[in-house]
Write a protein that holds these residues in place. Structure first.
Motif, mmCIF file in Angstrom:
data_model
loop_
_atom_site.group_PDB
_atom_site.id
_atom_site.type_symbol
_atom_site.label_atom_id
_atom_site.label_comp_id
_atom_site.label_asym_id
_atom_site.label_seq_id
_atom_site.Cartn_x
_atom_site.Cartn_y
_atom_site.Cartn_z
ATOM 1 N N GLY A 34 -1.298 1.610 -1.054
ATOM 2 C CA GLY A 34 -0.229 2.603 -0.915
ATOM 3 C C GLY A 34 0.174 3.200 -2.251
ATOM 4 N N GLY A 35 0.252 2.361 -3.278
ATOM 5 C CA GLY A 35 0.633 2.838 -4.602
ATOM 6 C C GLY A 35 -0.397 3.761 -5.220
ATOM 7 N N ARG A 41 -1.586 11.515 -5.315
ATOM 8 C CA ARG A 41 -0.909 12.718 -4.816
ATOM 9 C C ARG A 41 0.145 13.232 -5.788
ATOM 10 N NH1 ARG A 41 1.430 11.533 0.822
ATOM 11 N NH2 ARG A 41 2.053 13.696 0.588
ATOM 12 N N PHE A 42 0.812 12.299 -6.492
ATOM 13 C CA PHE A 42 1.886 12.665 -7.409
ATOM 14 C C PHE A 42 1.713 11.910 -8.723
ATOM 15 C CE2 PHE A 42 3.513 12.794 -3.048
ATOM 16 C CZ PHE A 42 3.880 14.125 -2.956
ATOM 17 N N PRO A 43 0.781 12.359 -9.586
ATOM 18 C CA PRO A 43 0.465 11.600 -10.809
ATOM 19 C C PRO A 43 1.606 11.527 -11.820
ATOM 20 C CG PRO A 43 -0.740 13.680 -10.735
ATOM 21 C CD PRO A 43 -0.060 13.529 -9.425
ATOM 22 N N THR A 54 6.653 -13.987 -7.877
ATOM 23 C CA THR A 54 6.685 -14.187 -9.335
ATOM 24 C C THR A 54 7.762 -13.348 -10.014
ATOM 25 O OG1 THR A 54 5.062 -12.443 -9.724
ATOM 26 C CG2 THR A 54 4.218 -14.665 -9.375
ATOM 27 N N LYS A 55 8.371 -12.444 -9.252
ATOM 28 C CA LYS A 55 9.400 -11.529 -9.775
ATOM 29 C C LYS A 55 8.857 -10.683 -10.933
ATOM 30 C CE LYS A 55 13.417 -14.252 -8.390
ATOM 31 N NZ LYS A 55 12.807 -15.106 -7.449
ATOM 32 N N ALA A 56 7.597 -10.277 -10.789
ATOM 33 C CA ALA A 56 6.934 -9.477 -11.820
ATOM 34 C C ALA A 56 6.584 -8.104 -11.261
ATOM 35 C CB ALA A 56 5.673 -10.174 -12.282
ATOM 36 N N ARG A 57 6.443 -7.147 -12.169
ATOM 37 C CA ARG A 57 6.070 -5.782 -11.793
ATOM 38 C C ARG A 57 4.748 -5.420 -12.465
ATOM 39 N NH1 ARG A 57 11.580 -5.963 -11.903
ATOM 40 N NH2 ARG A 57 12.675 -4.769 -10.306
ATOM 41 N N GLU A 58 3.934 -4.681 -11.727
ATOM 42 C CA GLU A 58 2.659 -4.205 -12.240
ATOM 43 C C GLU A 58 2.606 -2.693 -12.052
ATOM 44 O OE1 GLU A 58 -2.006 -4.123 -10.890
ATOM 45 O OE2 GLU A 58 -0.663 -5.579 -9.977
ATOM 46 N N GLU A 59 2.381 -1.972 -13.131
ATOM 47 C CA GLU A 59 2.323 -0.518 -13.059
ATOM 48 C C GLU A 59 0.969 -0.055 -12.529
ATOM 49 O OE1 GLU A 59 3.500 3.401 -15.659
ATOM 50 O OE2 GLU A 59 4.066 1.411 -16.318
ATOM 51 N N ILE A 60 1.004 0.963 -11.668
ATOM 52 C CA ILE A 60 -0.209 1.572 -11.115
ATOM 53 C C ILE A 60 -0.657 2.665 -12.081
ATOM 54 C CG2 ILE A 60 -1.186 2.930 -9.236
ATOM 55 C CD1 ILE A 60 -0.489 0.320 -8.127
ATOM 56 N N GLN A 61 -1.906 2.550 -12.539
ATOM 57 C CA GLN A 61 -2.465 3.577 -13.413
ATOM 58 C C GLN A 61 -3.830 3.976 -12.870
ATOM 59 O OE1 GLN A 61 -2.224 3.099 -17.539
ATOM 60 N NE2 GLN A 61 -0.091 2.504 -17.469
ATOM 61 N N LEU A 62 -4.087 5.251 -12.851
ATOM 62 C CA LEU A 62 -5.384 5.736 -12.382
ATOM 63 C C LEU A 62 -6.361 5.771 -13.551
ATOM 64 C CD1 LEU A 62 -4.265 8.664 -10.065
ATOM 65 C CD2 LEU A 62 -4.919 6.354 -9.421
ATOM 66 N N PRO A 63 -7.642 5.513 -13.253
ATOM 67 C CA PRO A 63 -8.650 5.537 -14.330
ATOM 68 C C PRO A 63 -8.898 6.930 -14.836
ATOM 69 C CG PRO A 63 -9.640 4.957 -12.200
ATOM 70 C CD PRO A 63 -8.180 5.132 -11.988
#
Length: 63
Positions: A34-35, A41-43, A54-63
């Motif tokens: 989903g991310g 669609r909205f870079p 784990t209460k952690a966040r991971e950023e979505i990055q496109l190659p």
């Protein structure tokens, strides 16, 4: 006018868009799919996956 704040989920994964929780998922793969679709669609948006365990966040990055 004050907007209602969404609480962090206690289990599973959530999609965070520009610092606001938008959707919850049972699996990491579902949240990642989903991310990535939203990021394509909205870079310009900052999209992160929140892991409740784990209460952690991971950023979505496109190659």
């Amino acid at each position: 006018m004050i907007a209602a704040a969404r609480e962090l989920p206690s289990s599973g994964y959530a999609l965070e868009v520009d610092g606001r929780l938008k959707a919850e998922f049972a699996t990491r793969d579902g949240a990642r799919t989903g991310g990535v679709e939203l990021k394509r669609r909205f870079p310009m948006l900052q999209i992160r996956i929140y892991d409740a365990q784990t209460k952690a966040r991971e950023e979505i990055q496109l190659p």
